[in-house]
Design an enzyme around this catalytic site. Structure first.
Site, PDB file in Angstrom:
ATOM      1  CB  SER B 161      -0.932  -0.053   1.222  1.00 31.37           C
ATOM      2  OG  SER B 161      -1.887   0.959   1.169  1.00 31.37           O
ATOM      3  CG  ASP B 326      -6.416  -3.745  -3.140  1.00 34.79           C
ATOM      4  OD1 ASP B 326      -7.248  -2.857  -2.851  1.00 34.79           O
ATOM      5  OD2 ASP B 326      -5.194  -3.622  -2.926  1.00 34.79           O
ATOM      6  CG  HIS B 359      -5.705  -2.134   0.463  1.00 34.98           C
ATOM      7  ND1 HIS B 359      -4.844  -2.051  -0.605  1.00 34.98           N
ATOM      8  CD2 HIS B 359      -5.184  -1.328   1.429  1.00 34.98           C
ATOM      9  CE1 HIS B 359      -3.855  -1.214  -0.297  1.00 34.98           C
ATOM     10  NE2 HIS B 359      -4.030  -0.780   0.921  1.00 34.98           N
TER      11      HIS B 359
END
Lengths: 208, 382
Positions: B161, B326, B359
């Site tokens: 991320s 995600d 995610h």
């Protein structure tokens, strides 16, 4: 002592044979894209023997993992959806080694291959090979060294012959620059390859 | 991102670890133009730096993460590092081969200099006066730490991320100092939708009456309601629709509709719990700043939006990985990075991992995901 008859190659010999034929068409140091690259063995071979700069495309997770283990640059995308993202003419050669028959979007893939590369190398099993015709004549779907699957488990979805492939190339204005056909023992076939060839290799370009 | 939800078992193959503190007295000019006269970074290390100093790996944290990447603390044994499933002896990022460094980023609230620190010029906490820091600033600060640790070149920099953005930024900012970048569940920039979610989170905090323009600490209060809402909205974006359906569905807490605003559906309970927990320890100014760092990150910005041009500087080899479910940083965002690298003829492997956890998948120990990480890391020379 009787003369040894050419025997069918085993899987490893076949792989090496396949690689050698393809490598013969790839000049050293080229940029190569291998579609349906498996665990990256061909690219690794081309890197080691020809010093190519290669990328593979593969959708199967286990094979992608195999590429990463092999230190081969691999991109996990679905070729069936095209090669958007790959720039026009960004490779010298694009290879699809015994994978075209397992894909649905045949026309699109061929078109995309010659968009992203100057030349394409295609290899596929010939469904019209003598032994395959014989199997059909006997009432069975062919199972051979080059078609090693039962009908109910085959990944192949497109069944075609040299003649069929060449007709499609003509329709798509794809120029056949070279063709090689081999029997099951890996011997080159000159006479009636659509009947005597088990495995076909083509070097293709855009018709000028 | 919510590393706190994954720890808890109190088990770690690394055993006890001890955070350390590095002091930097050389001023750091930030991308905004502001200057920090000095700063501290807290960090942890696992494994041993080899004699050639060639086996160092930097792990960058995401929005709410910290320097506590792996192991646990002797005085707080339940506090297991946020990526402990990946980092340790015999694990995919093997601390028997690599010297692994985790660092709390500048502006963080886990001990590195940030809004909770005392401003040397005023003798008061920085609060809202702490300058906005960017991914570039974090990388610059991390480079100072590398200097201090005697690490000239990282064998690898990795992160998920926002952490993946730092790994990417390392390859652009210090191309000679990073051999491999592992960019996981990341994106080359936020989309308008991503920024929109961040803005809602920020407005939740900024409009909390206890926020006091960021100087809440001076008044001895915390904008708990804002932080809680910010975390709740964040959590929705970390999970996939499928996973939420599987985890909570329309399950009712009391088995009946009660026609009021108390917790009725289990998903409400989950979000409130996550929000409350987060608001209990995370700093609101840090949260605001982290979301801005995310929003600003865009290496292509200086190249008229041309990512390929922006990545031309990179020399590292890349592993890019995304997760099928995600939707915060979808696989398509990772592919943007991959094709920009391809344009520049960089070495890149891209894996799109089938995982149903959205995610947050990057924090899980999905077998295939970890096999990919292990395979890539094993091929890195030390």
């Amino acid at each position: 002592m009787s003369e040894t008859l050419p025997r069918a190659m085993n899987a490893q010999e076949r792989e090496r044979f396949d690689f050698a034929v393809i490598a013969g068409w790839i000049p050293p140091g080229e940029r190569v894209l291998d579609l349906g690259c498996g665990d990256g063995t061909l690219l690794r071979y081309l890197r080691e023997t020809k010093g190519v700069e290669g990328y593979g495309v593969e959708i199967d997770p286990a094979r992608v993992l195999g590429c990463i283990r092999n230190g081969v640059d691999v991109i996990q995308i679905d070729i069936e959806r095209g090669l958007s993202g790959f720039e026009d003419g960004s490779f010298n050669h694009v290879i699809i080694s015994q994978a075209l028959q397992a894909m649905h979007a045949t026309e699109r893939i061929l078109g995309e291959m010659l968009r992203v590369a100057d030349e394409a190398v295609v290899s596929f099993p010939n469904f019209a090979f003598r032994a395959n015709r014989a199997a059909i004549a006997e009432g069975h779907m062919p199972v051979s060294e080059d078609l090693p699957y039962q009908w109910y488990e085959t990944p192949n979805v497109r069944f075609f012959t040299l003649q069929d492939f060449e007709a499609l190339c003509a329709r798509l204005r794809i120029e056949i620059r070279e063709r090689k056909a081999f029997d099951e023992a890996g011997q080159p076939v000159a006479d009636d390859p659509n009947l005597n060839g088990s495995l076909a290799f083509y070097r293709l370009g855009r018709a000028r | 991102m919510p590393q706190d939800t994954l720890a808890g078992a109190g088990e770690s193959s690394l055993g006890f670890v001890v955070p350390q503190r590095a002091r930097f007295d050389e001023p750091l000019t930030l991308k905004s133009g502001a200057q920090l006269p000095s700063f501290d970074l807290v960090y942890e290390t696992y494994g041993t730096l080899n004699a050639a100093r060639s086996n160092a790996v930097l792990v960058c944290h995401a929005l709410s993460g910290s320097h506590h990447v792996a192991g646990r603390y002797e005085d707080d044994p339940r506090n297991v590092g946020w990526w402990d499933n990946l980092v340790g002896p015999g694990k995919p990022l093997d601390t028997e081969r690599f010297f692994v460094v985790g660092v709390n980023n500048l502006g963080g609230c886990y001990g590195s200099t940030g809004p909770l620190s005392v401003n040397p010029h005023t003798g008061k906490r920085y609060g809202a006066d702490f300058p906005l820091v960017t991914v570039e600033d974090w990388v610059a600060a991390q480079a100072r730490l590398a200097d201090q640790l005697g690490i000239d070149t990282w064998a690898a920099v990795l992160g998920g991320s926002l952490g993946g953005m730092q790994a990417l930024q390392w390859s652009l900012q210090y191309p000679e100092r990073i051999r491999h970048a592992l960019v996981i569940a990341s994106a080359p920039k936020l989309s308008a939708q991503n920024i929109a979610f961040n803005e809602v989170a920020r407005q939740a905090i900024l409009s909390d009456p206890d926020f006091h323009a960021g100087h809440y600490a001076e008044r001895g209060v915390v904008p708990v309601r804002g932080l809680r809402l910010a975390r709740m909205i964040g959590h929705i974006t970390y999970l996939s629709d499928d996973q939420m359906a599987e985890k909570f569905g329309r399950q009712l807490r009391h088995g009946e509709h009660r026609f009021n605003y108390d917790v009725e559906f289990e998903v409400e309970s989950y979000l409130r719990y996550q929000g409350d927990k987060f608001a209990g320890f995370f700093d609101a100014n840090t949260y605001l700043m982290m979301t801005k760092a995310l929003d600003y990150f865009d290496p292509a910005y200086a190249y008229d939006g041309n990512l390929a041009a922006a990545l031309a500087r990179a020399k590292a080899k890349f592993l890019v990985a995304s997760f099928s479910t995600d939707w915060r940083f979808s696989p398509a965002r990772s592919r943007e990075i991959v094709f920009a690298l391809l344009h520049n003829r960089r070495s890149v492997a891209y894996a799109e991992i089938d995982c149903d956890a959205g995610h947050d998948s990057f924090l899980l120990d999905d077998a295939h995901y970890h096999a990919v990480m292990r395979a890539y890391l094993e091929n890195i020379e030390t």
